[in-house]
Write an enzyme that holds these catalytic residues in place. Structure first.
Site, PDB file in Angstrom:
ATOM      1  N   MET A 259      -0.236 -17.973   9.348  1.00 40.65           N
ATOM      2  CA  MET A 259      -1.386 -18.649   9.954  1.00 40.65           C
ATOM      3  C   MET A 259      -1.019 -18.993  11.400  1.00 40.65           C
ATOM      4  O   MET A 259      -0.318 -19.956  11.674  1.00 40.65           O
ATOM      5  CB  MET A 259      -1.735 -19.915   9.157  1.00 40.65           C
TER       6      MET A 259
ATOM      7  N   GLY B  75      -6.930   0.012  14.942  1.00 42.79           N
ATOM      8  CA  GLY B  75      -7.415  -0.979  15.907  1.00 42.79           C
ATOM      9  C   GLY B  75      -8.801  -0.729  16.465  1.00 42.79           C
ATOM     10  O   GLY B  75      -9.124  -1.201  17.559  1.00 42.79           O
TER      11      GLY B  75
ATOM     12  N   GLU C 238       0.801  -1.226   0.000  1.00 44.71           N
ATOM     13  CA  GLU C 238       0.000   0.000   0.000  1.00 44.71           C
ATOM     14  C   GLU C 238       0.834   1.278   0.000  1.00 44.71           C
ATOM     15  O   GLU C 238       0.286   2.373   0.019  1.00 44.71           O
ATOM     16  CB  GLU C 238      -0.924   0.009   1.237  1.00 44.71           C
TER      17      GLU C 238
ATOM     18  N   CYS D  12     -12.224 -16.283  11.163  1.00 41.89           N
ATOM     19  CA  CYS D  12     -11.401 -16.696  10.020  1.00 41.89           C
ATOM     20  C   CYS D  12     -11.624 -15.835   8.779  1.00 41.89           C
ATOM     21  O   CYS D  12     -10.723 -15.658   7.949  1.00 41.89           O
ATOM     22  CB  CYS D  12     -11.705 -18.140   9.648  1.00 41.89           C
TER      23      CYS D  12
ATOM     24  N   THR E 234      -0.199   1.152  10.521  1.00 45.86           N
ATOM     25  CA  THR E 234      -0.145   0.852   9.084  1.00 45.86           C
ATOM     26  C   THR E 234       0.023   2.129   8.266  1.00 45.86           C
ATOM     27  O   THR E 234       0.351   2.068   7.092  1.00 45.86           O
ATOM     28  CB  THR E 234      -1.440   0.150   8.620  1.00 45.86           C
TER      29      THR E 234
ATOM     30  N   THR F 131      -9.745   5.428  16.215  1.00 44.55           N
ATOM     31  CA  THR F 131      -8.306   5.399  15.940  1.00 44.55           C
ATOM     32  C   THR F 131      -7.936   6.283  14.751  1.00 44.55           C
ATOM     33  O   THR F 131      -8.759   6.586  13.892  1.00 44.55           O
ATOM     34  CB  THR F 131      -7.827   3.963  15.657  1.00 44.55           C
TER      35      THR F 131
ATOM     36  N   ASP G 260     -19.337   1.097  10.651  1.00 38.02           N
ATOM     37  CA  ASP G 260     -17.881   1.127  10.436  1.00 38.02           C
ATOM     38  C   ASP G 260     -17.480   2.210   9.437  1.00 38.02           C
ATOM     39  O   ASP G 260     -16.589   2.016   8.616  1.00 38.02           O
ATOM     40  CB  ASP G 260     -17.358  -0.247   9.985  1.00 38.02           C
TER      41      ASP G 260
HETATM   42 CA    CA Z   1     -12.983   0.658  11.115  1.00 40.02          CA
END
Ligand code: CA
Length: 714
Positions: free
Chosen positions: A679, A206, A94, A636, A190, A264, A329
C-alpha cells in the site's frame, strides 16, 4: 543462508502453513551436467522432447500439448500430490513452470525466480530482483509474472520494474541486467520472455498509462538490444521508425502521441519455424475512450491486433486488427497458437486466437489473411464479422463516446478470455479455452477529461459501472458472470463440449496424449477431464484458487504434473465482488506437483474467522462522499474492489479499523506507512481532502451493506 538454517525453515514450513519460506539465495555452482543446457536446435525439437517443458507454451507453437501418456484417462484416479512448495509472496501467481533435465524453474509475484529439483521438490536457489513496491501504483493488474525462459545455461526473467535479467541457471546469480522499458515509463513486464535464434524477446504492459507499445529483442549472451518494434506511431514531427508506422499514423488523429498510443505487448509471443515469423498480440489503444485520444474516426493501428514480424530484424510482415478503434479495452494479447489444420480439404498453416473481444479467429499464418471468426462467448458489442475481411460490425449503441450514453456490453473489459493459457491437442483437434462470460459498463466522463499524473488514464468513468447496493441487482450481475472450460473445434467453429464454472478467471489448460485436459479453478480445485468428451475424471482440493497454466514433464521415466496455485491477478483484485460465486477461497501461493501414487498432503488450512461489518456511522456532506466515490473508483478500486464488496487478496476496506481513525487513514493513504505491504503513498496524486473523502465514501458503502446484512467473504 546456512544449510542448518535452511533445514529448520523447512521444518517450520511443515508445521505452519502460512509462515514464509526461507529460500536459499544464489548458490555456488555445483558440479555435474550443465544447467539449462538448451540451444536453438533443442528448442526447435521441443515437441519430441517428451520429458521437458522448455518454453512458456512448451513448444514454439504454444500448443501446450504434451505427448506424455504415463498419466492417462485410465489411471488418473491414482494421481496424487508428490510434493509442494509454499511461495514467499501472497500476491497472484500466474507462471507456468519450465522444466529442463530434472530442474524446474518458476517465477512468482514480484518477479522472483526459483529453481527446484523437479522430482523431489528440493529448492536449489532463489532470486529476488527487489522490485520497488511503489511500482504497484503504475501497473494495472497486480505484481504478477507469467514465467521465465531458459537458454544456454541461463534463466531469463522480465521484471515488474521493466528490466530483463539473465541468471546463471546453476546458481541464480545475475549474468546481465538490462532496463527494457524507457526511463520513467509507467510500464511493467509481466509476460514470459521467449528465446528465438539466440535473442530474448519481450514486450511490456501499460496500455492504461500513456505508454507506447513495443516488442524488443536482446542478445541472450550480452543483454544488448538487437531491435525494437513499436506497435503504434510516435510523434509525427520526428522520422517514423519504419514504413509500417508511417502507414499506421494515417489511422490516428489529433495529438495522439502525447498519450503514448498503447498497443503494448504484454503476453503472447509465438515463433513459428514454419513461416520464420514471430506473431504477437497488442493491447488496447490508449486512452480507452476514442473520443479523448482522437479528433476523428480511425482504426488506430496496430492496437488490438496480431502482428507478424521477422525475428532476425524485427521487420514488419503483416498485421490483422481484431478490434478496430477499440473502446472497450479489448486487448488482443492472448496466447497465439500456430498449427496445421485441414480447412476446406486443404492443409493450412494457421494461427488461432481467442482474444478478449469474444471471437475465435483462424488466420493464415504466412499472410495474416482472415479465414474465420466465430463468437465463443456472449458478444454484444458487434453483431458479427464481415465474412471476407473479418472486420466487426459494431453495434452503434456500444459506442458510448459517440452516443454520450453509458452502455453495458459483453464481453466487459475483463474479456471473454485473457492471459490464462489455452491449449490445443492435435489428437482431438480441439482448443481448450478458459473462457469467461463477463459484461462491462462503459461511459465517458461527464465533464471534460483531464489527464492525471499517475493511475489509470482511460477517459472512462469507472464509477458509472460500480456494483449497485441493491442485493437483487448484485445477484443478477453475479449470475451473468461465469466461467467455462470450452473445448472448441476450430474447423467446425463450435464447442464440442464445455464445463461450466460458477465464476470467471479459472486456470490455464494443459492437454496431453493421455487423453487428458488439466485445469485449475478459481474455486480451489485442480481437475482433469477426458480430452475427447469433457468428462471430469479427477480433482484435487487446492485450498486456493488456481489461475496459472499447468505443465507436465518426466524425470527418470516418471511423469509429473505441476501447477502454481494462488489466485490474485486482475479479476480477484478489482472484481472480487463476485468471488463468493467461486467458493470464497483465500490466497495460498504454492507450487503443487502431482504424480501417480503421490502420497503427500497439504498442511491444514488455518481456519478463517468470519468478518463482521461494523463501520462508523455515515459522515460528511453528500458532495464529499460523491467526490470520494469518484476518486475511489478511478484509483483505489484497481486493488480494493469496488467498495461494495472487495476481493480477498487485499484488505476489504469496509472492515478496516482505520475507518474510525482519520489520522491513521491519512498516514496510510497519504504517507504510505504500509508501503512494504504493497500500500504505497498517494501523496503525489491526491490531496488530504480527497483522501478524507474516500474514507467517507467507504464508510457509506459499508453502512449500506450492513443495512442489507451483506457480510463480506472470509
Ligand atoms: Ca488493456
Amino acid at each position: 543462508m546456512s544449510r542448518s538454517k535452511f533445514a529448520s525453515s523447512l521444518l517450520l514450513l511443515s508445521l505452519w502453513v502460512t509462515a514464509p519460506v526461507a529460500y536459499p539465495e544464489a548458490v555456488d555452482a555445483t558440479s555435474g551436467p550443465k544447467a539449462a543446457n538448451v540451444d536453438t536446435r533443442r528448442l526447435l525439437a521441443a515437441g519430441d522432447d517428451e520429458a521437458n517443458w522448455l518454453s512458456y507454451g512448451r513448444t514454439y507453437d504454444e500448443q501446450r500439448f504434451s505427448p506424455l501418456t504415463a498419466i492417462n484417462d485410465k489411471n488418473i484416479g491414482k494421481l496424487g500430490l508428490q510434493w509442494s512448495a509454499d511461495m514467499d509472496t501472497a500476491r497472484g501467481q500466474e507462471a507456468t513452470p519450465i522444466v529442463v533435465d530434472g530442474v524446474l524453474y518458476i517465477s512468482t509475484a514480484w518477479s522472483m525466480v526459483k529453481a527446484f529439483d523437479a522430482a523431489t521438490g528440493k529448492p536449489l536457489w532463489s532470486y529476488d530482483p527487489q522490485v520497488p513496491r511503489e511500482k504497484l501504483v503504475e501497473v494495472c493488474c497486480d505484481a504478477v509474472n507469467r514465467g521465465v525462459a531458459v537458454y544456454n545455461g541461463k534463466v531469463f526473467v522480465g521484471t515488474l520494474a521493466g528490466h530483463v535479467i539473465a541468471l546463471d541457471a546453476a546458481t541464480g546469480k545475475v549474468v546481465w541486467d538490462t532496463q527494457s522499458i524507457p526511463e520513467g515509463a509507467h510500464m511493467a513486464i509481466t509476460g514470459a520472455p521467449r528465446i528465438v535464434k539466440g535473442k530474448v524477446l519481450i514486450g511490456a504492459a501499460g496500455s492504461e498509462y500513456f505508454t507506447r507499445g513495443y516488442l524488443a529483442a536482446f542478445d541472450a549472451e550480452t543483454g544488448k538490444e538487437a531491435w525494437r518494434f513499436y506497435t503504434v506511431p510516435g510523434d509525427p514531427s520526428k522520422p517514423f521508425e519504419g514504413k509500417h508506422l508511417e502507414a499506421a499514423a494515417k489511422t490516428w488523429s489529433g495529438e495522439y502521441w502525447k498519450y503514448g498510443g498503447g498497443g503494448t505487448v504484454w503476453d503472447s509471443i509465438t515463433y513459428d519455424p514454419v513461416t520464420d515469423l514471430v506473431y504477437f498480440g497488442t493491447a488496447n489503444a490508449e486512452p480507452w475512450n476514442p473520443g479523448v485520444r482522437n479528433t476523428t474516426d480511425g482504426d488506430n493501428l496496430y492496437t488490438a491486433s496480431i502482428v507478424a514480424i521477422r525475428p532476425d530484424t524485427g521487420e514488419y510482415v503483416w498485421h490483422y486488427q481484431e478490434t478496430p478503434e477499440d473502446r472497450w479495452d479489448y486487448d488482443s494479447n492472448q496466447q497465439i497458437i500456430a498449427a496445421d489444420l485441414k480447412i476446406g480439404g486443404q492443409m493450412r498453416r494457421v494461427v488461432m486466437h481467442a482474444p478478449k473481444n469474444g471471437f475465435f479467429y483462424v488466420l493464415d499464418a504466412k499472410t495474416g489473411k482472415f479465414i474465420s471468426g466465430t463468437p465463443f462467448a456472449k458478444v454484444s458489442w458487434a453483431s458479427g464479422l464481415d465474412p471476407v475481411t473479418g472486420r466487426p460490425n459494431v453495434n452503434p449503441e456500444a459506442k458510448y463516446d459517440v452516443t454520450g450514453e453509458a452502455v453495458t456490453v459483453y464481453p466487459g473489459a475483463y474479456g471473454a478470455h485473457t492471459w490464462h493459457p489455452m491449449s490445443y491437442s492435435p489428437e482431438t483437434g480441439l482448443v481448450y479455452i478458459p473462457a469467461n462470460q463477463t459484461a462491462g459498463t462503459f461511459a465517458s466522463h461527464a465533464e471534460e477529461w483531464v489527464p492525471g499524473e499517475v493511475g489509470m488514464q482511460t477517459g472512462v468513468d469507472f464509477s458509472v459501472g460500480a456494483m449497485p447496493a441493491d442485493i437483487e441487482e448484485r445477484e443478477s450481475w453475479q449470475k451473468k458472470t461465469t466461467g467455462e472450460l470450452l473445448a472448441w473445434d476450430p474447423i467446425a467453429r463450435s464447442a464440442r463440449w464445455s464445463v461450466q464454472h460458477p465464476g470467471p478467471a479459472n486456470g490455464g489448460t494443459l492437454s496431453t496424449a493421455g487423453n487428458l485436459v488439466f485445469q485449475g479453478t478459481a474455486g480451489g480445485e485442480f481437475r482433469a477431464y477426458a480430452a475427447d468428451t469433457g468428462k471430469q475424471l479427477w480433482s484435487f482440493a487446492t485450498q486456493t484458487g488456481v489461475a496459472a497454466g499447468p505443465a507436465t514433464y518426466s524425470v527418470n521415466g516418471r511423469q509429473y504434473v505441476a501447477v502454481l496455485a494462488g489466485w490474485g491477478t486482475l479479476w480477484d483484485l478489482f472484481a472480487g465482488v463476485l468471488a463468493p460465486a467461486s467458493g470464497r477461497v483465500p490466497n495460498v501461493s504454492r507450487l503443487l506437483v502431482f504424480a501417480l501414487d503421490g502420497k503427500a498432503e497439504l498442511p491444514p488450512l488455518s481456519p478463517n474467522s468470519l468478518a463482521v461489518l461494523d463501520p462508523p456511522p455515515v459522515a460528511g456532506e453528500p458532495e464529499q462522499v460523491a467526490e470520494g466515490a469518484w476518486s475511489f473508483h478511478n484509483s483505489c478500486s484497481i486493488c480494493h474492489g469496488d467498495a461494495a464488496v472487495a476481493g480477498v487478496l487485499v484488505p476489504d476496506l469496509r472492515l478496516s479499523a482505520t475507518l474510525n481513525n482519520p489520522e491513521l487513514w491519512q498516514k496510510i493513504v497519504h504517507d504510505g506507512i504500509l508501503k512494504d505491504r504493497g500500500m504505497v503513498a498517494w501523496s503525489a496524486n491526491m490531496t488530504p481532502e480527497q483522501i478524507e473523502n474516500i474514507r467517507l465514501y467507504v464508510i457509506k458503502r459499508a453502512n449500506e451493506d450492513r443495512a442489507l446484512e451483506l457480510q463480506p467473504p472470509i
